[in-house]
Motif scaffolding. Structure first.
Motif, PDB file in Angstrom:
ATOM      1  N   TYR A 158       0.814  -1.213   0.000  1.00 46.62           N
ATOM      2  CA  TYR A 158       0.000   0.000   0.000  1.00 46.62           C
ATOM      3  C   TYR A 158       0.852   1.269   0.000  1.00 46.62           C
ATOM      4  N   ASP A 159       1.874   1.332   0.830  1.00 44.54           N
ATOM      5  CA  ASP A 159       2.704   2.538   0.888  1.00 44.54           C
ATOM      6  C   ASP A 159       3.369   2.818  -0.459  1.00 44.54           C
ATOM      7  N   THR A 160       3.960   1.775  -1.051  1.00 40.76           N
ATOM      8  CA  THR A 160       4.591   1.948  -2.363  1.00 40.76           C
ATOM      9  C   THR A 160       3.550   2.321  -3.411  1.00 40.76           C
ATOM     10  N   SER A 161       2.359   1.748  -3.299  1.00 42.38           N
ATOM     11  CA  SER A 161       1.293   2.060  -4.253  1.00 42.38           C
ATOM     12  C   SER A 161       0.892   3.525  -4.165  1.00 42.38           C
ATOM     13  N   LEU A 162       0.833   4.082  -2.956  1.00 41.68           N
ATOM     14  CA  LEU A 162       0.491   5.499  -2.821  1.00 41.68           C
ATOM     15  C   LEU A 162       1.596   6.386  -3.396  1.00 41.68           C
ATOM     16  N   ALA A 163       2.841   5.967  -3.230  1.00 38.20           N
ATOM     17  CA  ALA A 163       3.940   6.718  -3.850  1.00 38.20           C
ATOM     18  C   ALA A 163       3.808   6.682  -5.365  1.00 38.20           C
ATOM     19  N   LEU A 164       3.410   5.536  -5.897  1.00 37.63           N
ATOM     20  CA  LEU A 164       3.185   5.418  -7.341  1.00 37.63           C
ATOM     21  C   LEU A 164       2.008   6.279  -7.772  1.00 37.63           C
ATOM     22  N   PHE A 165       0.936   6.284  -6.994  1.00 38.29           N
ATOM     23  CA  PHE A 165      -0.233   7.115  -7.286  1.00 38.29           C
ATOM     24  C   PHE A 165       0.181   8.589  -7.367  1.00 38.29           C
ATOM     25  N   ARG A 166       0.984   9.020  -6.416  1.00 36.67           N
ATOM     26  CA  ARG A 166       1.454  10.406  -6.396  1.00 36.67           C
ATOM     27  C   ARG A 166       2.310  10.706  -7.624  1.00 36.67           C
ATOM     28  N   ALA A 167       3.174   9.771  -7.990  1.00 34.02           N
ATOM     29  CA  ALA A 167       4.051   9.992  -9.139  1.00 34.02           C
ATOM     30  C   ALA A 167       3.268  10.075 -10.444  1.00 34.02           C
ATOM     31  N   ILE A 168       2.200   9.300 -10.554  1.00 35.24           N
ATOM     32  CA  ILE A 168       1.427   9.266 -11.799  1.00 35.24           C
ATOM     33  C   ILE A 168       0.444  10.415 -11.892  1.00 35.24           C
ATOM     34  N   PHE A 169      -0.274  10.679 -10.787  1.00 34.84           N
ATOM     35  CA  PHE A 169      -1.369  11.649 -10.825  1.00 34.84           C
ATOM     36  C   PHE A 169      -1.041  12.987 -10.168  1.00 34.84           C
ATOM     37  N   GLY A 170       0.091  13.066  -9.464  1.00 37.06           N
ATOM     38  CA  GLY A 170       0.449  14.323  -8.821  1.00 37.06           C
ATOM     39  C   GLY A 170      -0.396  14.643  -7.603  1.00 37.06           C
ATOM     40  N   ILE A 171      -0.993  13.639  -6.972  1.00 34.72           N
ATOM     41  CA  ILE A 171      -1.820  13.834  -5.785  1.00 34.72           C
ATOM     42  C   ILE A 171      -1.170  13.107  -4.620  1.00 34.72           C
ATOM     43  N   ASP A 172      -0.853  13.841  -3.566  1.00 31.02           N
ATOM     44  CA  ASP A 172      -0.193  13.270  -2.398  1.00 31.02           C
ATOM     45  C   ASP A 172      -1.266  12.850  -1.395  1.00 31.02           C
ATOM     46  N   LEU A 173      -1.456  11.547  -1.233  1.00 35.12           N
ATOM     47  CA  LEU A 173      -2.493  11.033  -0.352  1.00 35.12           C
ATOM     48  C   LEU A 173      -1.890  10.553   0.968  1.00 35.12           C
ATOM     49  N   PRO A 174      -2.618  10.738   2.070  1.00 35.30           N
ATOM     50  CA  PRO A 174      -2.122  10.224   3.353  1.00 35.30           C
ATOM     51  C   PRO A 174      -2.147   8.708   3.381  1.00 35.30           C
ATOM     52  N   VAL A 175      -1.231   8.134   4.141  1.00 31.79           N
ATOM     53  CA  VAL A 175      -1.200   6.683   4.314  1.00 31.79           C
ATOM     54  C   VAL A 175      -2.171   6.325   5.427  1.00 31.79           C
ATOM     55  N   LEU A 176      -3.306   5.765   5.062  1.00 28.61           N
ATOM     56  CA  LEU A 176      -4.348   5.426   6.020  1.00 28.61           C
ATOM     57  C   LEU A 176      -4.541   3.918   6.061  1.00 28.61           C
ATOM     58  N   ARG A 177      -5.101   3.439   7.145  1.00 27.34           N
ATOM     59  CA  ARG A 177      -5.427   2.022   7.294  1.00 27.34           C
ATOM     60  C   ARG A 177      -6.861   1.924   7.815  1.00 27.34           C
ATOM     61  N   GLU A 178      -7.806   2.181   6.908  1.00 26.79           N
ATOM     62  CA  GLU A 178      -9.213   2.204   7.290  1.00 26.79           C
ATOM     63  C   GLU A 178      -9.914   0.914   6.885  1.00 26.79           C
TER      64      GLU A 178
END
Length: 224
Positions: A158-178
């Motif tokens: 998940y953490d690496t995936s969010l870093a990838l999401f940020r790199a692709i879309f330019g959106i920095d999302l918090p690391v949550l565990r909901e």
């Protein structure tokens, strides 16, 4: 426009909350289609919802930066190249067992399968063998090849995936565990035979997951 497909129990709730915080009113939530629900009334509801997208795709792109929810990805194909598809996947046995646990502890889940689980009439193997759960990934992707997805994340990374999401879309999302449950089969007291039954029923999803994992690795190489 990001078209984020939330397949149940693949970290989609954490992603939704992160998108809500990042995008506010520029995020459209689309959770009414119930892609796994069977019957003519559900088919009709999904048909009406898809027709609304076809009727005015320009408005969606104008008013929103992303849509996220439980819907079939092909619903948003009318957006054309403006649709940037995104999805999280999860190892399918773990996903199925997580779904089972979720419905077992959800007293108000509005479907007969959840009621059967709570009553002890539906076990993990029964859930895994339902047609809509045997091919849940294909059902939500709606025939769109994973290579068409701008982003494929893995719940296990998940953490690496969010870093990838940020790199692709330019959106920095918090690391949550909901809405996270345990992931071990031992928590369900599954016998070896029952676990084997779940695995055998998830063959098609496992193949799709392997394709998604390769897509994830390719994207990580390109963007991280």
């Amino acid at each position: 426009m990001i078209v984020s497909v939330h397949i149940p129990k693949t970290a989609g709730t954490s992603l939704r909350i992160g998108l809500e915080r990042a995008l506010g009113t520029r995020l459209l939530l689309d959770y009414d289609d119930r892609p796994l629900a069977q019957g003519p009334e559900h088919d009709a509801r999904r048909s009406r919802s898809a027709a609304e997208v076809r009727a005015d795709p320009d408005r969606l792109v104008r008013d929103y930066d992303a849509v996220h929810g439980h819907f079939i990805a092909s619903k948003y194909l009318p957006l054309g190249e403006r649709a940037r598809f995104a999805v999280f996947l999860r190892e399918p046995v773990a996903r199925t067992l997580s779904q089972y646990r979720h419905w077992r502890r959800a007293p108000n889940a509005p479907n007969p399968i959840a009621a059967g689980i709570r009553a002890g009439a539906v076990g993990p193997g029964d859930l895994a063998e339902l047609p809509e759960h045997r091919q849940i990934y294909a059902a939500f992707l709606g025939g769109i090849d994973l290579e068409r997805f701008a982003f494929v994340g893995l719940a296990e990374q998940y953490d690496t995936s969010l870093a990838l999401f940020r790199a692709i879309f330019g959106i920095d999302l918090p690391v949550l565990r909901e809405n996270v449950g345990s992931s071990g089969a031992e928590d369900d007291g599954l016998s070896t035979g029952e676990l084997a039954r779940v695995k055998a029923a998830q063959t098609d999803n496992a193949l799709m997951y392997d394709r998604g994992r390769r897509r994830f690795e390719t994207l990580c190489t390109a963007f991280l």
